[in-house]
Scaffold this motif. Structure first.
Motif, PDB file in Angstrom:
ATOM      1  N   LYS A 183      31.944  24.950  25.437  1.00 41.12           N
ATOM      2  CA  LYS A 183      32.252  25.415  24.901  1.00 41.12           C
ATOM      3  C   LYS A 183      32.235  26.576  24.763  1.00 41.12           C
ATOM      4  CE  LYS A 183      32.209  22.355  21.336  1.00 41.12           C
ATOM      5  NZ  LYS A 183      32.966  21.714  21.682  1.00 41.12           N
ATOM      6  N   ILE A 184      31.720  27.362  25.965  1.00 44.09           N
ATOM      7  CA  ILE A 184      31.402  28.694  26.279  1.00 44.09           C
ATOM      8  C   ILE A 184      31.842  28.887  28.346  1.00 44.09           C
ATOM      9  CG2 ILE A 184      30.532  30.586  26.995  1.00 44.09           C
ATOM     10  CD1 ILE A 184      28.713  29.688  25.176  1.00 44.09           C
ATOM     11  N   ALA A 185      33.407  29.756  27.845  1.00 43.46           N
ATOM     12  CA  ALA A 185      33.460  30.090  29.550  1.00 43.46           C
ATOM     13  C   ALA A 185      33.254  31.808  29.956  1.00 43.46           C
ATOM     14  CB  ALA A 185      35.091  29.459  29.441  1.00 43.46           C
ATOM     15  N   MET A 186      33.821  31.744  31.708  1.00 43.13           N
ATOM     16  CA  MET A 186      33.432  33.035  31.962  1.00 43.13           C
ATOM     17  C   MET A 186      34.550  33.157  32.946  1.00 43.13           C
ATOM     18  SD  MET A 186      31.834  35.897  33.117  1.00 43.13           S
ATOM     19  CE  MET A 186      32.711  37.043  33.618  1.00 43.13           C
ATOM     20  N   VAL A 187      34.880  34.310  32.263  1.00 44.94           N
ATOM     21  CA  VAL A 187      37.031  34.735  32.918  1.00 44.94           C
ATOM     22  C   VAL A 187      37.045  35.400  33.867  1.00 44.94           C
ATOM     23  CG1 VAL A 187      39.275  35.084  32.280  1.00 44.94           C
ATOM     24  CG2 VAL A 187      37.996  33.237  30.863  1.00 44.94           C
ATOM     25  N   LEU A 188      37.132  35.433  34.695  1.00 45.55           N
ATOM     26  CA  LEU A 188      36.978  36.542  36.120  1.00 45.55           C
ATOM     27  C   LEU A 188      38.342  37.416  36.076  1.00 45.55           C
ATOM     28  CD1 LEU A 188      35.101  34.936  38.866  1.00 45.55           C
ATOM     29  CD2 LEU A 188      34.583  36.042  37.047  1.00 45.55           C
ATOM     30  N   ALA A 189      38.038  38.727  35.196  1.00 48.83           N
ATOM     31  CA  ALA A 189      39.415  39.433  35.518  1.00 48.83           C
ATOM     32  C   ALA A 189      39.022  40.898  35.505  1.00 48.83           C
ATOM     33  CB  ALA A 189      39.422  39.283  34.207  1.00 48.83           C
ATOM     34  N   ALA A 190      38.207  41.198  36.309  1.00 51.86           N
ATOM     35  CA  ALA A 190      38.050  42.856  36.772  1.00 51.86           C
ATOM     36  C   ALA A 190      37.884  43.189  38.336  1.00 51.86           C
ATOM     37  CB  ALA A 190      36.701  42.368  37.013  1.00 51.86           C
ATOM     38  N   GLY A 191      38.999  41.658  39.012  1.00 52.57           N
ATOM     39  CA  GLY A 191      39.860  43.214  39.757  1.00 52.57           C
ATOM     40  C   GLY A 191      40.109  43.636  40.213  1.00 52.57           C
ATOM     41  N   LEU A 192      40.979  44.541  41.048  1.00 53.73           N
ATOM     42  CA  LEU A 192      41.321  46.067  41.164  1.00 53.73           C
ATOM     43  C   LEU A 192      43.233  45.648  41.870  1.00 53.73           C
ATOM     44  CD1 LEU A 192      39.197  47.455  43.946  1.00 53.73           C
ATOM     45  CD2 LEU A 192      39.717  47.911  41.708  1.00 53.73           C
ATOM     46  N   GLY A 193      43.314  44.013  41.758  1.00 52.94           N
ATOM     47  CA  GLY A 193      44.729  44.009  41.962  1.00 52.94           C
ATOM     48  C   GLY A 193      45.888  44.475  43.022  1.00 52.94           C
ATOM     49  N   LYS A 194      44.805  45.461  44.024  1.00 52.04           N
ATOM     50  CA  LYS A 194      45.698  45.955  45.013  1.00 52.04           C
ATOM     51  C   LYS A 194      46.485  45.541  46.252  1.00 52.04           C
ATOM     52  CE  LYS A 194      41.647  47.919  46.637  1.00 52.04           C
ATOM     53  NZ  LYS A 194      40.281  48.148  47.696  1.00 52.04           N
ATOM     54  N   ARG A 195      46.764  43.844  45.945  1.00 55.43           N
ATOM     55  CA  ARG A 195      48.245  43.219  46.496  1.00 55.43           C
ATOM     56  C   ARG A 195      49.183  42.752  45.386  1.00 55.43           C
ATOM     57  NH1 ARG A 195      46.215  37.947  47.674  1.00 55.43           N
ATOM     58  NH2 ARG A 195      48.323  37.791  48.888  1.00 55.43           N
ATOM     59  N   MET A 196      48.817  44.064  44.139  1.00 52.04           N
ATOM     60  CA  MET A 196      50.085  43.550  43.310  1.00 52.04           C
ATOM     61  C   MET A 196      50.957  44.724  43.127  1.00 52.04           C
ATOM     62  SD  MET A 196      51.642  41.453  41.677  1.00 52.04           S
ATOM     63  CE  MET A 196      50.513  39.790  41.313  1.00 52.04           C
TER      64      MET A 196
END
Length: 247
Positions: free
Chosen positions: A6-19
């Motif tokens: 019922k719980i999830a971790m969403v990894l969204a903290a990256g820098l997105g350098k390649r984007m």
């Protein structure tokens, strides 16, 4: 597993350098594919599987993400603030453990998603199937995997080889291997005594391999990863085709 996470971790903290240059002003999780932010592709999949709470970690350009998820109720979003220091995939999870609890939980990447319309009508979603495949007595980590021909935007080699009993080993470039598709179930016991320092989940994958406790499940549908600006039109074309071709 008798009860789905019922719980999830969403990894969204990256820098997105390649984007870059898109991510000079926009955090990567809010880059839109087919009109929907990458973050929402993941959160919508979690909601469809009955996840009630998603912990979303933030570091780079956090304010737009905070504003975007503020009104979301399915799943309810809890922010794990990493503005002081980027903790990578495993460190981010360790920091969020008080919110994640003591039961197995989903982990998903915010820059990958999948299209499974049509397959759901035949039975279960990929996250539902992960939960059904989970066996905490044998597993510490269960990864969702894709074949190369199921993937758009993947530029590397394969990640894992899967034995007939679904036990995983490193592919080491073997073209017959499978790609980690950015979704997993993890038991929090693997982080016992670990400090919230910057480190990667790959450490835990390798430990689980050594113990014979890393398992995999092949996904249904089409998997999409968005790493660079030129991947956006390819991803949108893949979404259109996958929806049109859905069984």
């Amino acid at each position: 597993m008798t009860d789905k996470p019922k719980i999830a971790m969403v990894l969204a903290a990256g820098l997105g350098k390649r984007m870059r240059p898109i991510t000079d002003t926009l955090p990567k999780p809010l880059v839109k594919i087919a009109g929907k932010p990458l973050l929402d592709w993941g959160l919508d999949s979690l909601a469809a599987s009955g996840v009630e709470k998603a912990i979303v970690n933030v570091h780079y350009l956090p304010e737009p993400i905070l504003a975007h998820v503020a009104g979301r109720t399915a799943p309810r979003v809890v922010i794990s603030d990493e503005r002081a220091k980027l903790l990578e995939s495993a460190g981010g999870i360790v920091k969020a453990l008080p919110e994640l609890g003591s039961a197995p939980f989903y982990v998903i990447n915010s820059d990958t998603f999948w299209i499974e319309e049509g397959w759901i009508e035949r039975g279960k979603s990929n996250l539902d199937r992960l939960a059904l495949a989970w066996d905490g007595a044998r597993m510490d980590i269960l990864l969702m995997l894709a074949n190369l021909d199921q993937a758009t935007g993947h530029s590397g080699s394969t990640d894992f080889l899967m034995a007939p009993d679904s036990v995983l080993s490193r592919a080491r470039g073997d073209p017959t291997g499978l790609i980690y598709a950015g979704a997993a179930i993890i038991h929090p016991r693997i982080f016992a005594g670990v400090a919230a320092t910057s480190h990667s989940l790959n450490i835990y994958f390798d430990r689980a391999i050594a113990a014979g406790r890393l398992f995999g499940m092949k996904m249904h549908g089409h998997w999409i990863t968005v790493g660079t600006p030129d991947a956006i039109p390819k991803a949108e074309a893949a979404v259109e085709k996958a929806l049109a071709d859905a069984p």
